[in-house]
Design a protein around this motif. Structure first.
Motif, PDB file in Angstrom:
ATOM      1  N   ASP A 140      -7.467 -14.119  -5.207  1.00 37.58           N
ATOM      2  CA  ASP A 140      -8.541 -14.654  -5.904  1.00 37.58           C
ATOM      3  C   ASP A 140      -9.463 -15.804  -5.189  1.00 37.58           C
ATOM      4  O   ASP A 140     -10.621 -15.983  -5.373  1.00 37.58           O
ATOM      5  CB  ASP A 140      -7.968 -15.632  -7.058  1.00 37.58           C
ATOM      6  N   ALA A 141      -8.868 -16.795  -4.376  1.00 43.73           N
ATOM      7  CA  ALA A 141      -9.573 -17.787  -3.712  1.00 43.73           C
ATOM      8  C   ALA A 141     -10.460 -17.206  -2.609  1.00 43.73           C
ATOM      9  O   ALA A 141     -11.756 -17.351  -2.418  1.00 43.73           O
ATOM     10  CB  ALA A 141      -8.765 -18.599  -2.955  1.00 43.73           C
ATOM     11  N   LEU A 153     -11.852 -14.147  -2.815  1.00 45.70           N
ATOM     12  CA  LEU A 153     -13.070 -13.314  -3.610  1.00 45.70           C
ATOM     13  C   LEU A 153     -13.993 -14.465  -4.094  1.00 45.70           C
ATOM     14  O   LEU A 153     -15.276 -14.354  -4.182  1.00 45.70           O
ATOM     15  CB  LEU A 153     -12.437 -12.459  -4.590  1.00 45.70           C
ATOM     16  N   ASP A 154     -13.457 -15.341  -4.746  1.00 45.94           N
ATOM     17  CA  ASP A 154     -14.206 -16.726  -5.439  1.00 45.94           C
ATOM     18  C   ASP A 154     -15.086 -17.097  -4.264  1.00 45.94           C
ATOM     19  O   ASP A 154     -16.160 -17.727  -4.551  1.00 45.94           O
ATOM     20  CB  ASP A 154     -13.255 -17.499  -6.133  1.00 45.94           C
ATOM     21  N   GLY A 155     -14.624 -17.155  -3.251  1.00 51.83           N
ATOM     22  CA  GLY A 155     -15.526 -17.923  -2.056  1.00 51.83           C
ATOM     23  C   GLY A 155     -16.472 -16.933  -1.284  1.00 51.83           C
ATOM     24  O   GLY A 155     -17.235 -17.688  -0.419  1.00 51.83           O
ATOM     25  N   PRO A 170     -23.301 -13.514  -4.890  1.00 50.28           N
ATOM     26  CA  PRO A 170     -22.874 -13.151  -6.183  1.00 50.28           C
ATOM     27  C   PRO A 170     -22.676 -11.968  -6.554  1.00 50.28           C
ATOM     28  O   PRO A 170     -21.567 -11.703  -7.313  1.00 50.28           O
ATOM     29  CB  PRO A 170     -23.638 -13.942  -7.203  1.00 50.28           C
ATOM     30  N   ARG A 211     -19.484 -10.884  -4.652  1.00 51.05           N
ATOM     31  CA  ARG A 211     -18.368 -11.293  -5.136  1.00 51.05           C
ATOM     32  C   ARG A 211     -18.000 -10.606  -6.514  1.00 51.05           C
ATOM     33  O   ARG A 211     -16.847 -10.411  -6.616  1.00 51.05           O
ATOM     34  CB  ARG A 211     -18.611 -12.866  -5.429  1.00 51.05           C
ATOM     35  N   ALA A 212     -18.685 -10.313  -7.407  1.00 50.26           N
ATOM     36  CA  ALA A 212     -18.659  -9.660  -8.584  1.00 50.26           C
ATOM     37  C   ALA A 212     -17.890  -8.514  -8.090  1.00 50.26           C
ATOM     38  O   ALA A 212     -16.975  -7.697  -8.711  1.00 50.26           O
ATOM     39  CB  ALA A 212     -19.801  -9.511  -9.393  1.00 50.26           C
ATOM     40  N   HIS A 229     -14.452  -8.480  -6.954  1.00 51.40           N
ATOM     41  CA  HIS A 229     -13.357  -8.475  -8.163  1.00 51.40           C
ATOM     42  C   HIS A 229     -13.315  -7.217  -8.799  1.00 51.40           C
ATOM     43  O   HIS A 229     -12.115  -6.659  -8.942  1.00 51.40           O
ATOM     44  CB  HIS A 229     -13.765  -9.666  -8.941  1.00 51.40           C
TER      45      HIS A 229
END
Length: 141
Positions: free
Chosen positions: A14-15, A17-19, A23, A26-27, A30
């Motif tokens: 999670d960390a 991918l969130d980094g 955008p 990133r999406a 996920h």
């Protein structure tokens, strides 16, 4: 003998991918994670600093080199999404229906998930994961 650099880690997926700065990437990262977890039944694990992998297998070459690799994985790189899916000889018909992409020896490059047919991509993931069952050769090396 050189030691394999890409190993499973305890880093938070999670960390990571969130980094991801972009955008869309990133999406998409996920979304790929959710799809690959559903298809493989395996939880996402970080392999090295930038590969999100699913499952693992042990390989050993005649040379004596051996190690562990994820059965399938991807990385949301700055230029594109890179899926580590092995050789493409068996995927010719699927790749023809996939949409905008590029390939190399063991990698599938996609700019964004919106460029491809997600059903076709899911079938490639499913086949790759099945093909690594009992594999003794690294498909992403």
């Amino acid at each position: 003998m050189a030691e394999t650099k890409t190993k499973a880690t305890d880093v938070s997926v999670d960390a990571f991918l969130d980094g991801v700065a972009n955008p869309v990437r990133r999406a998409d990262g996920h979304a790929l994670r959710a799809m690959m977890e559903r298809v493989t039944g395996e939880p996402a694990v970080m392999w090295g600093p930038s590969i999100v992998g699913f499952g693992s297998y042990h390989y050993r070459y005649d040379s004596g080199h051996e190690g562990d690799a994820c059965r399938i994985g991807y990385s949301p790189r700055s230029a594109n999404l890179v899926l580590y899916v092995g050789g493409f000889d068996d995927y010719a018909a699927l790749l023809g229906k996939l949409g905008k992409h590029k390939t190399s020896k063991a990698c599938l490059y996609i700019n964004k998930l919106a460029d491809v047919d997600l059903g076709v991509l899911e079938e490639i993931v499913r086949r790759t994961y099945a093909a690594t069952e009992g594999a003794d050769r690294c498909t992403v090396c």
